[in-house]
Design an enzyme around this catalytic site. Structure first.
Site, PDB file in Angstrom:
ATOM      1  N   VAL A 104      22.254 -12.407   0.204  1.00 24.46           N
ATOM      2  CA  VAL A 104      21.661 -13.505  -0.557  1.00 24.46           C
ATOM      3  C   VAL A 104      22.469 -14.800  -0.464  1.00 24.46           C
ATOM      4  CG1 VAL A 104      20.529 -11.919  -2.151  1.00 24.46           C
ATOM      5  CG2 VAL A 104      22.811 -12.778  -2.700  1.00 24.46           C
ATOM      6  N   LYS A 105      23.719 -14.692  -0.031  1.00 28.31           N
ATOM      7  CA  LYS A 105      24.611 -15.840   0.199  1.00 28.31           C
ATOM      8  C   LYS A 105      24.568 -16.842  -0.958  1.00 28.31           C
ATOM      9  CE  LYS A 105      24.642 -15.566   5.252  1.00 28.31           C
ATOM     10  NZ  LYS A 105      23.686 -14.474   5.456  1.00 28.31           N
ATOM     11  N   ARG A 106      24.724 -16.357  -2.165  1.00 29.64           N
ATOM     12  CA  ARG A 106      24.705 -17.217  -3.330  1.00 29.64           C
ATOM     13  C   ARG A 106      26.053 -17.930  -3.494  1.00 29.64           C
ATOM     14  NH1 ARG A 106      19.862 -16.437  -2.570  1.00 29.64           N
ATOM     15  NH2 ARG A 106      18.453 -15.620  -4.154  1.00 29.64           N
TER      16      ARG A 106
END
Length: 317
Positions: A104-106
């Protein structure tokens, strides 16, 4: 959860994660036809197609691998129905006893970062009850905003015994535009690349987030297979961090490039392949399987990947 991941890697003898990154061009025609017959050529129809596509692959490879990595963007593009398919995929993989890494590379700060951490790894309070949102076991996190963006995830990792993989040296060609920039290390009077500074920060975060038993932290790192020499350096800088290695196969990484991402016991890293596995039937090597047997082609690709990686590890270690 890091303990379960290691246990599953040992059991399968496969330090492999399959990236469940479905795009419509990967989905065989017979699956799309059935989904569109039921829901029309709509977002709902597309979501049903990618869900059925995922299910076929998971059924074919779940006994061979420890983990999967669904990339949320591939589901988000289909709106709310796509995110429902994302959640169905996560739940189904858990039913198959797979570890789920949400790609999700938040990366944000304050209450926003807390909400991301709760939504993907923790539990949200609703009145007197609490609920898991997407309920992945690990997620990927962008550290560009510093500790303010990462600490909320670390807090949830401690509470839930789950984990994160922090972006350190990514596999894409332009990663060096920022990640390879030299920064002055005044303490040692040398210039060092940004990815080394981030790697040391990951190690520091990890030292404060170790399970009661085991040598690996809940805080891991993402280091691309396309940069093996950097991987060698970062393995040394982050001895207790598990490394998620993207870039194998379609992006050019090979088993021979990966040995230095691992410790001598063959642990310490898990290698991702996405379209190289889920769209294997579209490759010349596996084209004889045909569209109807796309999942069998994926299984064959996993077996070939396992052989490639394990052969490389045995030669070096």
């Amino acid at each position: 959860m890091i303990t379960k991941l290691i246990s599953k890697i040992r059991k399968t003898n496969a330090p492999i994660v399959v990236g469940l990154d479905p795009m419509m061009k990967y989905v065989p025609e017979h699956i799309k036809k059935a989904a569109f017959a039921e829901y029309g050529e709509t977002l709902e129809g597309a979501a049903e197609a990618i869900w059925q596509f995922n299910k076929g692959i998971v059924d074919a490879v779940c006994d061979l691998i420890p983990a999967v990595k669904p990339q949320s963007a591939m589901y988000e593009q289909f709106g709310v129905p796509g995110m429902a398919a994302f959640k169905k995929t996560i739940d189904y993989c858990h039913e198959k006893d797979l570890v789920v890494i949400g790609d999700v590379k938040r990366g944000d700060i304050g209450s926003t970062s807390e909400a991301y951490a709760v939504g993907h790894l923790g539990k949200v309070q609703v009145g007197s009850s609490s609920y898991s949102g997407f309920d992945e076991d690990f997620v990927t996190v962008n550290p560009y905003l510093g500790s303010d963006g990462v600490n909320p995830f670390i807090k949830v990792c401690r509470e839930e015994k789950k984990g994160i993989f922090v972006l350190v040296k990514t596999s894409n060609p332009s990663s060096g535009e920022l990640q390879d920039r030299l920064v002055r290390d005044e303490k040692h009077s040398v210039d060092r690349p940004v990815y080394e500074i981030v790697g040391e920060q990951v190690a520091a975060w990890g030292n404060d987030c170790m399970p009661e038993e085991g040598e690996y932290s809940y805080i891991g790192a993402v280091v691309g297979a396309t940069y093996p020499e950097q991987g060698r350096v970062l393995r040394r800088l982050m001895p207790n961090a598990f490394i998620l290695v993207p870039g194998y196969g379609a992006q050019g990484g090979r088993g021979a490039d990966l040995a230095h991402f691992f410790h001598k016991d063959g642990l310490g890293a898990i290698v991702n392949s996405s379209r190289g596995i889920i769209a294997a039937y579209q490759q010349e090597m596996y084209s004889h399987y045909g569209e109807k047997a796309y999942a069998d082609a994926s299984r064959a690709a996993v077996l070939a990947m396992r052989e490639d990686i394990m052969s490389a590890l045995h030669q070096v270690h």
